[in-house]
Design an enzyme around this catalytic site. Structure first.
Site, mmCIF file in Angstrom:
data_model
loop_
_atom_site.group_PDB
_atom_site.id
_atom_site.type_symbol
_atom_site.label_atom_id
_atom_site.label_comp_id
_atom_site.label_asym_id
_atom_site.label_seq_id
_atom_site.Cartn_x
_atom_site.Cartn_y
_atom_site.Cartn_z
ATOM 1 N N SER A 13 0.524 -1.302 0.124
ATOM 2 C CA SER A 13 -0.026 -0.190 -0.209
ATOM 3 C C SER A 13 0.934 0.681 0.204
ATOM 4 C CB SER A 13 -0.880 0.133 1.043
ATOM 5 O OG SER A 13 -0.306 -0.186 2.684
ATOM 6 N N ASN A 14 2.071 1.016 0.419
ATOM 7 C CA ASN A 14 3.099 2.750 0.526
ATOM 8 C C ASN A 14 3.374 2.631 -1.261
ATOM 9 O OD1 ASN A 14 4.250 3.844 3.046
ATOM 10 N ND2 ASN A 14 3.696 2.122 3.708
ATOM 11 N N ARG A 65 21.976 -15.955 3.574
ATOM 12 C CA ARG A 65 21.688 -13.618 3.381
ATOM 13 C C ARG A 65 23.091 -13.087 2.306
ATOM 14 N NH1 ARG A 65 18.053 -11.843 7.148
ATOM 15 N NH2 ARG A 65 17.967 -12.594 8.681
ATOM 16 N N ARG A 91 13.329 -7.937 4.961
ATOM 17 C CA ARG A 91 14.407 -9.577 5.012
ATOM 18 C C ARG A 91 15.603 -8.380 4.995
ATOM 19 N NH1 ARG A 91 14.075 -14.214 5.954
ATOM 20 N NH2 ARG A 91 15.870 -14.193 5.458
ATOM 21 N N HIS A 109 9.925 3.210 9.234
ATOM 22 C CA HIS A 109 9.436 2.318 10.289
ATOM 23 C C HIS A 109 7.430 2.703 10.806
ATOM 24 C CE1 HIS A 109 10.479 -0.431 12.488
ATOM 25 N NE2 HIS A 109 10.478 0.044 13.966
ATOM 26 N N THR A 141 20.680 1.906 6.827
ATOM 27 C CA THR A 141 22.481 1.457 7.749
ATOM 28 C C THR A 141 22.735 -0.065 7.698
ATOM 29 O OG1 THR A 141 22.827 2.136 9.725
ATOM 30 C CG2 THR A 141 22.699 4.270 7.867
ATOM 31 N N GLN A 173 -0.853 7.614 7.676
ATOM 32 C CA GLN A 173 -0.846 8.729 8.336
ATOM 33 C C GLN A 173 1.077 7.971 6.985
ATOM 34 O OE1 GLN A 173 -1.401 10.725 8.694
ATOM 35 N NE2 GLN A 173 -3.609 10.062 9.209
ATOM 36 N N GLU A 174 1.137 6.355 7.095
ATOM 37 C CA GLU A 174 2.833 6.812 5.930
ATOM 38 C C GLU A 174 2.092 6.733 4.364
ATOM 39 O OE1 GLU A 174 4.174 2.207 7.008
ATOM 40 O OE2 GLU A 174 3.370 2.662 8.735
HETATM 41 N N1 NHR Z 1 18.485 -3.508 7.061
HETATM 42 C C1 NHR Z 1 19.410 -3.195 7.252
HETATM 43 N N2 NHR Z 1 20.573 -3.380 7.482
HETATM 44 N N3 NHR Z 1 19.027 -1.852 8.255
HETATM 45 C C2 NHR Z 1 17.771 -1.861 8.088
HETATM 46 O O1 NHR Z 1 17.118 -0.400 8.975
HETATM 47 C C3 NHR Z 1 16.772 -2.130 7.036
HETATM 48 C C4 NHR Z 1 17.827 -3.473 6.829
HETATM 49 C C5 NHR Z 1 15.977 -4.280 6.568
HETATM 50 C C6 NHR Z 1 14.600 -3.848 6.296
HETATM 51 C C7 NHR Z 1 12.682 -2.792 7.229
HETATM 52 C C8 NHR Z 1 12.480 -3.076 9.050
HETATM 53 C C9 NHR Z 1 11.408 -2.807 9.738
HETATM 54 O O2 NHR Z 1 10.650 -1.031 8.827
HETATM 55 C C10 NHR Z 1 14.196 -2.928 7.025
HETATM 56 C C11 NHR Z 1 15.448 -1.817 7.744
HETATM 57 C C12 NHR Z 1 13.197 -6.866 8.678
HETATM 58 C C13 NHR Z 1 13.025 -7.703 10.100
HETATM 59 C C14 NHR Z 1 12.959 -9.090 10.511
HETATM 60 O O3 NHR Z 1 13.469 -9.324 11.428
HETATM 61 C C15 NHR Z 1 12.890 -6.721 10.817
HETATM 62 C C16 NHR Z 1 13.008 -4.593 10.225
HETATM 63 C C17 NHR Z 1 13.232 -4.216 9.212
HETATM 64 C C18 NHR Z 1 13.073 -5.801 8.586
HETATM 65 N N4 NHR Z 1 12.752 -9.631 9.325
HETATM 66 C C19 NHR Z 1 13.363 -11.074 9.666
HETATM 67 C C20 NHR Z 1 14.419 -11.502 9.071
HETATM 68 O O4 NHR Z 1 15.568 -12.131 8.623
HETATM 69 C C21 NHR Z 1 11.782 -11.797 8.587
HETATM 70 C C22 NHR Z 1 10.152 -11.472 8.641
HETATM 71 C C23 NHR Z 1 9.766 -11.508 8.073
HETATM 72 O O5 NHR Z 1 10.226 -12.425 6.460
HETATM 73 O O6 NHR Z 1 8.349 -11.323 7.982
HETATM 74 O O7 NHR Z 1 15.010 -11.290 7.870
HETATM 75 O O8 NHR Z 1 10.979 -3.093 10.201
HETATM 76 C C1 GAR Z 2 3.716 -0.934 6.724
HETATM 77 O O1 GAR Z 2 3.029 -0.380 7.515
HETATM 78 C C2 GAR Z 2 5.105 -0.143 6.757
HETATM 79 O O2 GAR Z 2 6.246 0.706 7.698
HETATM 80 C C3 GAR Z 2 5.631 -1.330 7.702
HETATM 81 O O3 GAR Z 2 5.473 -2.599 7.161
HETATM 82 C C4 GAR Z 2 3.668 -2.240 6.255
HETATM 83 C C5 GAR Z 2 3.749 -2.094 4.988
HETATM 84 O O4 GAR Z 2 2.262 -1.884 4.356
HETATM 85 N N1 GAR Z 2 7.324 -1.746 7.735
HETATM 86 C C6 GAR Z 2 7.880 -2.963 8.426
HETATM 87 O O5 GAR Z 2 6.917 -3.524 9.229
HETATM 88 C C7 GAR Z 2 9.628 -3.182 7.668
HETATM 89 N N2 GAR Z 2 9.640 -4.488 8.368
HETATM 90 P P1 GAR Z 2 2.581 -2.337 2.932
HETATM 91 O O6 GAR Z 2 3.041 -3.217 2.636
HETATM 92 O O7 GAR Z 2 1.075 -2.148 2.360
HETATM 93 O O8 GAR Z 2 3.177 -1.222 2.266
#
Ligand code: NHR
Ligand code: GAR
Length: 216
Positions: A13-14, A65, A91, A109, A141, A173-174
């Site tokens: 949706s974003n 990874r 991921r 986020h 980062t 809001q996003e």
């Molecule tokens: N990577 C880096 N290096 N730095 C960031 O700031 C990142 C990133 C990758 C994704 C989005 C983040 C969020 O907005 C993001 C920011 C996935 C996980 C997670 O735990 C956490 C945070 C975010 C995205 N993922 C699991 C993993 O093992 C898998 C979870 C699943 O597949 O459902 O990769 O929240």
């Molecule tokens: C959004 O709320 C976004 O901030 C969050 O997932 C939703 C995605 O919605 N992102 C994370 O949690 C990243 N780990 P969308 O697919 O409808 O845009």
């Protein structure tokens, strides 16, 4: 024209809000490709519907990874983007990957960072008894959700809220916050300089700019 690649894992949706803003011309950018790590992500259909290239790179097909991230980096570089937008991309990315795109990758986020990096943000805000939830756009980062914040919106939490209702309100809001920040980047107003975010050459406060929802 600024070339944007959007990374997704789900509903998108974003992504849709960015596609819509490009369509109407309020965002002067070219979304050149959408890449999902999940083949069944609904966001891929949204991309195709908008006439945008939709690519899948299934992480389950890679040994680790590092191997997935190497393939993802190659696929992204082949699109020659100026900006990489993470929109519900789920991921965690390796340090090596992140280092290939310094100052060129942003994420949205669903929390008021530095509160609640990682997953399950809305339930954690409710459990803590917070009065405000929100969303943050930040430069990506190596530190998960720890990159310098660019902008935030706050969403009040009511007694009636559960994780689902809160997620819905924050997401709404996003959809306004993300195009605003992407527009700054597209207009050359936003840059990352030695881990400091500059908007119009001025350093932003620690949490990034707090956007009034009424002004978005
Ligand atoms: N990577 C880096 N290096 N730095 C960031 O700031 C990142 C990133 C990758 C994704 C989005 C983040 C969020 O907005 C993001 C920011 C996935 C996980 C997670 O735990 C956490 C945070 C975010 C995205 N993922 C699991 C993993 O093992 C898998 C979870 C699943 O597949 O459902 O990769 O929240
Ligand atoms: C959004 O709320 C976004 O901030 C969050 O997932 C939703 C995605 O919605 N992102 C994370 O949690 C990243 N780990 P969308 O697919 O409808 O845009």
């Amino acid at each position: 024209m600024t070339r944007i690649v959007v990374l997704i894992s789900g509903g998108g949706s974003n992504l849709q809000s960015l596609l819509d803003q490009c369509q109407t011309g309020s965002l002067d950018a070219d979304i050149v490709a959408v890449i999902s790590n999940r083949p069944d992500a609904f966001g891929l259909s949204r991309a195709r519907q908008a006439g945008v290239k939709a690519l899948t790179l299934d992480h389950t097909g890679y040994a680790n990874r590092a191997a997935f991230d190497a393939a993802l980096a190659e696929l992204i570089e082949a699109q020659q983007p100026d900006l990489i937008v993470l929109a519900g991309f789920m991921r965690i990315l390796t340090d090596d990957f992140v280092r290939r795109f310094p100052g060129k990758m942003i994420n949205i986020h669903p929390s008021l960072l530095p509160r609640y990096p990682g997953l399950n943000t809305h339930q954690r805000a409710l459990d803590a008894g917070d009065s405000q939830a929100g969303a943050t756009v930040h430069f990506v980062t190596a530190e998960l959700d720890g990159g310098p914040p660019i902008a935030q919106v706050e969403v009040p939490i009511s007694d009636q809220d559960d994780a689902e209702s809160l997620a819905r309100k924050v997401l709404a809001q996003e959809h306004r916050l993300y195009p605003t920040v992407v527009d700054w980047f597209v207009k050359g107003r936003l840059r990352l300089d030695a881990n400091q975010v500059l908007l119009d050459d001025q350093p932003l406060p620690k949490g990034g700019r707090l956007l009034d929802t009424a002004s978005l």
